[in-house]
Scaffold this motif. Structure first.
Motif, short mmCIF file in Angstrom:
data_model
loop_
_atom_site.label_atom_id
_atom_site.label_comp_id
_atom_site.label_asym_id
_atom_site.label_seq_id
_atom_site.Cartn_x
_atom_site.Cartn_y
_atom_site.Cartn_z
N GLU A 88 0.73 -1.23 0.07
CA GLU A 88 -0.05 -0.38 -0.19
C GLU A 88 0.34 1.21 -0.02
O GLU A 88 0.66 2.24 -0.80
CB GLU A 88 -1.05 -0.17 1.05
N LYS A 89 1.85 0.95 1.13
CA LYS A 89 2.99 2.08 0.83
C LYS A 89 3.07 2.49 -0.83
O LYS A 89 4.11 3.99 -1.28
CB LYS A 89 4.24 2.30 2.07
N ILE A 90 4.04 1.37 -0.99
CA ILE A 90 4.48 2.05 -1.80
C ILE A 90 4.03 2.61 -3.95
O ILE A 90 3.73 3.31 -4.25
CB ILE A 90 5.38 0.39 -3.42
N THR A 91 2.18 1.36 -3.94
CA THR A 91 1.24 2.25 -4.53
C THR A 91 1.09 4.10 -4.11
O THR A 91 1.21 4.54 -5.34
CB THR A 91 0.18 1.63 -4.12
N ALA A 93 3.70 5.79 -2.60
CA ALA A 93 3.89 7.16 -2.92
C ALA A 93 4.82 7.09 -4.45
O ALA A 93 5.44 7.33 -4.39
CB ALA A 93 5.71 6.23 -2.27
N GLY A 94 3.80 6.37 -5.61
CA GLY A 94 4.52 6.18 -6.93
C GLY A 94 4.78 5.15 -7.79
O GLY A 94 4.79 5.08 -8.79
N GLY A 95 5.17 4.07 -6.49
CA GLY A 95 5.50 2.90 -7.45
C GLY A 95 4.85 2.45 -7.79
O GLY A 95 2.83 2.34 -7.85
N SER A 96 4.95 0.98 -7.82
CA SER A 96 3.94 0.11 -8.69
C SER A 96 4.00 -1.56 -8.38
O SER A 96 5.27 -1.95 -8.42
CB SER A 96 4.07 0.33 -10.58
N VAL A 97 3.44 -2.11 -7.77
CA VAL A 97 2.83 -3.39 -7.70
C VAL A 97 3.19 -4.26 -8.89
O VAL A 97 1.79 -4.16 -8.88
CB VAL A 97 2.49 -3.31 -6.14
N ALA A 113 7.73 -5.41 -6.55
CA ALA A 113 7.20 -3.95 -7.24
C ALA A 113 8.63 -2.96 -7.94
O ALA A 113 9.67 -4.36 -8.22
CB ALA A 113 7.01 -3.04 -6.29
N ALA A 114 8.20 -2.18 -8.44
CA ALA A 114 8.74 -1.11 -8.98
C ALA A 114 8.88 -0.02 -8.54
O ALA A 114 7.73 0.29 -7.99
CB ALA A 114 8.88 -1.32 -10.67
N ASP A 115 9.87 1.05 -9.03
CA ASP A 115 10.13 2.44 -7.90
C ASP A 115 9.99 3.05 -8.98
O ASP A 115 9.23 2.62 -10.07
CB ASP A 115 11.20 2.54 -7.36
N PRO A 116 9.04 4.30 -8.40
CA PRO A 116 8.15 5.38 -10.10
C PRO A 116 9.22 5.52 -11.42
O PRO A 116 9.51 5.93 -11.79
CB PRO A 116 8.53 6.84 -8.94
N ALA A 159 12.69 6.33 1.23
CA ALA A 159 12.24 6.72 2.26
C ALA A 159 10.80 6.54 2.60
O ALA A 159 10.31 6.79 3.99
CB ALA A 159 12.23 8.58 2.10
N ALA A 160 9.87 7.23 1.86
CA ALA A 160 8.15 7.45 2.31
C ALA A 160 8.00 5.82 2.58
O ALA A 160 6.48 5.57 3.56
CB ALA A 160 7.38 7.47 1.08
N VAL A 161 8.38 5.13 1.59
CA VAL A 161 8.37 3.62 1.84
C VAL A 161 8.79 2.43 2.79
O VAL A 161 7.70 2.33 3.65
CB VAL A 161 8.62 2.45 1.10
#
Length: 260
Positions: A88-91, A93-97, A113-116, A159-161
């Protein structure tokens, strides 16, 4: 011999594995290169292989997921108290599951997952398998670093995740690099490298480094076993290092660290 028992703290690189087309070929290559004893998993584990170093879990080797075209690669997994909460934090923060959280038998819960910026990584919530039982040792992983074309954006995302804290160690111009820790004053557990000045349009990615007792000998042995040299052995403030590409295309580093 640095060993680890029990669960890793959330946000720590806790496991690595490679996804390849031919696990038998990878088994032979890495077994010879790092001295791993590579064990078959139980029949319902999908052909996943467990690599041991001094009898402790060091890495995994698995086949690529069906129906998901991808290059062969080493994946860094970060420990999570709750895989679902981190997803949920990844999504947010702009990342993709890329692969939603799922249970892996009774050994753990995970997702990919993938970061932004597009760097792919895994998340591991430990159950029966807590992750690596050996590290910072000849034949085991010792460092994991992100190579990113969007340095500040990537730092903000992780940092956000995971709540990482960064320490800039580069010169800010020719070498832009930060280590990350779990707390403000904690020991570094990985790094972030600004790859924006790298020639070409290289994708962002996580690179796994393995500790060896002789970098040049390891490079020569890897080449004999079918690997390619992406970065020749050279001395740095961090140790003598080289970057290799396994016979199936997966990149990884080898290093004799300057300090433990």
């Amino acid at each position: 011999m640095p060993t680890h028992d029990g669960n890793w703290s959330q946000g720590t690189p806790c496991w690595i594995d490679s996804q390849v087309d031919d696990t038998a070929r990878a088994r032979e290559f890495y077994g010879e290169l790092f001295g791993w004893e590579i064990m078959d998993s139980q029949p319902d584990a999908g052909g996943y292989l467990m690599a041991l170093r001094h009898g402790r879990p060091a890495a995994g080797i698995g086949p690529k997921p069906d129906g998901m075209p991808m290059p062969s690669a080493w994946t860094t997994y970060f420990a999570a108290d709750s895989a679902d909460a981190i997803a949920e934090k990844i999504t947010a923060a702009g990342g993709s599951v890329l692969m939603p959280p799922f249970d892996v038998l009774d050994v753990g819960r995970m997702f990919v997952a993938a970061d932004p910026v597009g760097a792919v990584f895994g998340v591991w919530e430990a159950k029966a398998h807590s992750g690596a039982g050996i590290h910072n040792e000849d034949g085991a992983y010792c460092w994991n670093e992100l190579h990113t074309g969007q340095y500040k954006q990537s730092q903000e995302f992780y940092a956000a995740v995971f709540g990482w804290h960064y320490t800039e160690i580069g010169d800010g111009e020719n070498f832009v690099y930060a280590t990350f820790a779990l707390t403000q004053d904690g020991d570094p557990v990985g790094g972030v490298n600004d790859a924006s000045k790298t020639p070409g349009d290289a994708p962002s990615f996580w690179l796994t480094w393995f500790q060896v007792d002789n970098t040049d000998a390891s490079v020569a042995k890897a080449a004999e076993l079918g690997a390619s040299v992406l970065m020749a052995a050279n001395d740095s403030p961090f140790g003598r290092m080289a970057v290799l590409q396994g016979p199936q295309g997966e990149a990884f580093g080898v290093i004799v660290p300057a300090t433990p």
